[in-house]
Design a protein around this motif. Structure first.
Motif, PDB file in Angstrom:
ATOM      1  N   ILE A 173      14.526  -1.852  -7.896  1.00  0.00           N
ATOM      2  CA  ILE A 173      13.437  -2.044  -6.940  1.00  0.00           C
ATOM      3  C   ILE A 173      12.092  -1.779  -7.606  1.00  0.00           C
ATOM      4  O   ILE A 173      11.923  -0.738  -8.263  1.00  0.00           O
ATOM      5  N   PRO A 174      11.116  -2.688  -7.451  1.00  0.00           N
ATOM      6  CA  PRO A 174       9.778  -2.424  -7.995  1.00  0.00           C
ATOM      7  C   PRO A 174       9.240  -1.098  -7.448  1.00  0.00           C
ATOM      8  O   PRO A 174       9.433  -0.765  -6.279  1.00  0.00           O
ATOM      9  N   HIS A 175       8.581  -0.348  -8.305  1.00  0.00           N
ATOM     10  CA  HIS A 175       8.087   0.980  -7.941  1.00  0.00           C
ATOM     11  C   HIS A 175       7.296   0.975  -6.626  1.00  0.00           C
ATOM     12  O   HIS A 175       7.466   1.862  -5.787  1.00  0.00           O
ATOM     13  N   PHE A 197      12.219  -9.625   0.998  1.00  0.00           N
ATOM     14  CA  PHE A 197      11.579 -10.083  -0.234  1.00  0.00           C
ATOM     15  C   PHE A 197      12.632 -10.419  -1.292  1.00  0.00           C
ATOM     16  O   PHE A 197      13.707  -9.829  -1.313  1.00  0.00           O
ATOM     17  N   LYS A 198      12.297 -11.355  -2.138  1.00  0.00           N
ATOM     18  CA  LYS A 198      13.175 -11.720  -3.259  1.00  0.00           C
ATOM     19  C   LYS A 198      12.897 -10.734  -4.402  1.00  0.00           C
ATOM     20  O   LYS A 198      12.188 -11.045  -5.348  1.00  0.00           O
ATOM     21  N   ILE A 199      13.442  -9.516  -4.265  1.00  0.00           N
ATOM     22  CA  ILE A 199      13.306  -8.497  -5.304  1.00  0.00           C
ATOM     23  C   ILE A 199      14.704  -8.044  -5.713  1.00  0.00           C
ATOM     24  O   ILE A 199      15.653  -8.157  -4.936  1.00  0.00           O
ATOM     25  N   ASP A 200      14.815  -7.558  -6.928  1.00  0.00           N
ATOM     26  CA  ASP A 200      16.092  -7.054  -7.431  1.00  0.00           C
ATOM     27  C   ASP A 200      16.367  -5.717  -6.763  1.00  0.00           C
ATOM     28  O   ASP A 200      15.685  -4.732  -7.024  1.00  0.00           O
ATOM     29  N   ARG A 201      17.352  -5.665  -5.909  1.00  0.00           N
ATOM     30  CA  ARG A 201      17.642  -4.444  -5.154  1.00  0.00           C
ATOM     31  C   ARG A 201      18.306  -3.371  -6.009  1.00  0.00           C
ATOM     32  O   ARG A 201      18.399  -2.235  -5.592  1.00  0.00           O
ATOM     33  N   ARG A 202      18.755  -3.736  -7.199  1.00  0.00           N
ATOM     34  CA  ARG A 202      19.294  -2.726  -8.116  1.00  0.00           C
ATOM     35  C   ARG A 202      18.196  -2.128  -8.972  1.00  0.00           C
ATOM     36  O   ARG A 202      18.382  -1.089  -9.598  1.00  0.00           O
ATOM     37  N   VAL A 207       0.847  -1.196   0.000  1.00  0.00           N
ATOM     38  CA  VAL A 207       0.000   0.000   0.000  1.00  0.00           C
ATOM     39  C   VAL A 207       0.883   1.247   0.000  1.00  0.00           C
ATOM     40  O   VAL A 207       0.559   2.257  -0.621  1.00  0.00           O
ATOM     41  N   ASP A 208       2.009   1.184   0.701  1.00  0.00           N
ATOM     42  CA  ASP A 208       2.946   2.296   0.804  1.00  0.00           C
ATOM     43  C   ASP A 208       4.284   1.735   1.270  1.00  0.00           C
ATOM     44  O   ASP A 208       4.354   0.605   1.760  1.00  0.00           O
ATOM     45  N   ALA A 209       5.319   2.526   1.109  1.00  0.00           N
ATOM     46  CA  ALA A 209       6.638   2.170   1.616  1.00  0.00           C
ATOM     47  C   ALA A 209       7.278   3.446   2.158  1.00  0.00           C
ATOM     48  O   ALA A 209       7.051   4.530   1.617  1.00  0.00           O
ATOM     49  N   THR A 235       8.144   6.464  -0.107  1.00  0.00           N
ATOM     50  CA  THR A 235       7.494   7.717  -0.502  1.00  0.00           C
ATOM     51  C   THR A 235       7.818   8.854   0.462  1.00  0.00           C
ATOM     52  O   THR A 235       7.536  10.003   0.146  1.00  0.00           O
ATOM     53  N   CYS A 236       8.360   8.521   1.640  1.00  0.00           N
ATOM     54  CA  CYS A 236       8.639   9.557   2.633  1.00  0.00           C
ATOM     55  C   CYS A 236       9.515   8.999   3.749  1.00  0.00           C
ATOM     56  O   CYS A 236       9.805   7.806   3.789  1.00  0.00           O
ATOM     57  N   HIS A 237       9.883   9.883   4.656  1.00  0.00           N
ATOM     58  CA  HIS A 237      10.589   9.531   5.889  1.00  0.00           C
ATOM     59  C   HIS A 237       9.644   9.827   7.046  1.00  0.00           C
ATOM     60  O   HIS A 237       9.035  10.907   7.076  1.00  0.00           O
TER      61      HIS A 237
END
Length: 165
Positions: free
Chosen positions: A127-129, A120-125, A39-41, A134-136
């Protein structure tokens, strides 16, 4: 009802779960799946996250519980920690880690899961959008200034004052 019969640890018989992402703890004893994008990151700078992760901030992706499923054979390796009462119990909200390697996996809330994207098994170079922060948040507790153009909040996003970069 036993936690093993609830989301995100079980599904009703016949209920489908389409896998979009997979992940695990460091040693692989706790595996999980996600059926949707988060939903957000965000990056969290609170002192609790700093202590837990041994880092100036942590990266979190927020999912609805219905969109996360832990593998059944992983359930015996899940450790719950109620940080408010400092007990190893599943009292929501609580932290989830692996009993074997002790790596943090998620924070479980009543309706949401705050998952750690590095699990997660995601490509860290590339990263999926949806996983891109989106913020700190809790930037008022930061230990280092970050100049990245993202919004920075003193506390929670949209529920606290913004801090200028």
């Amino acid at each position: 009802m036993d936690w093993r019969e609830q989301q995100p640890y079980a599904r009703k018989q016949g209920e489908s779960f389409d896998v979009k992402y997979t992940g695990s703890c460091y040693c692989g004893a706790v595996k999980f799946k996600a059926s949707s994008d988060p939903v957000d990151a965000k990056f969290c700078h609170c002192t609790g996250c700093q202590s837990l992760h041994g880092a100036p901030m942590q990266w979190a992706a927020i999912f609805h519980k219905k969109d996360i499923l832990f593998d059944e054979d992983a359930l015996d390796n899940i450790n719950f920690y109620d940080s408010e009462n400092k007990q190893n119990v599943r009292h929501l909200p609580c932290k989830i880690s692996c009993k074997q390697c002790r790596s943090p996996i998620a924070d479980e809330g009543r309706n949401m899961m705050l998952m750690f994207p590095v699990a997660f098994k995601i490509d860290r170079r590339n990263i999926p959008h949806a996983f891109k922060p989106t913020c700190h948040i809790f930037y008022g507790q930061r230990v280092a200034d970050i100049k990245d153009g993202m919004p920075k909040f003193e506390g929670h996003k949209d529920h606290s004052n913004k801090i200028e970069e």
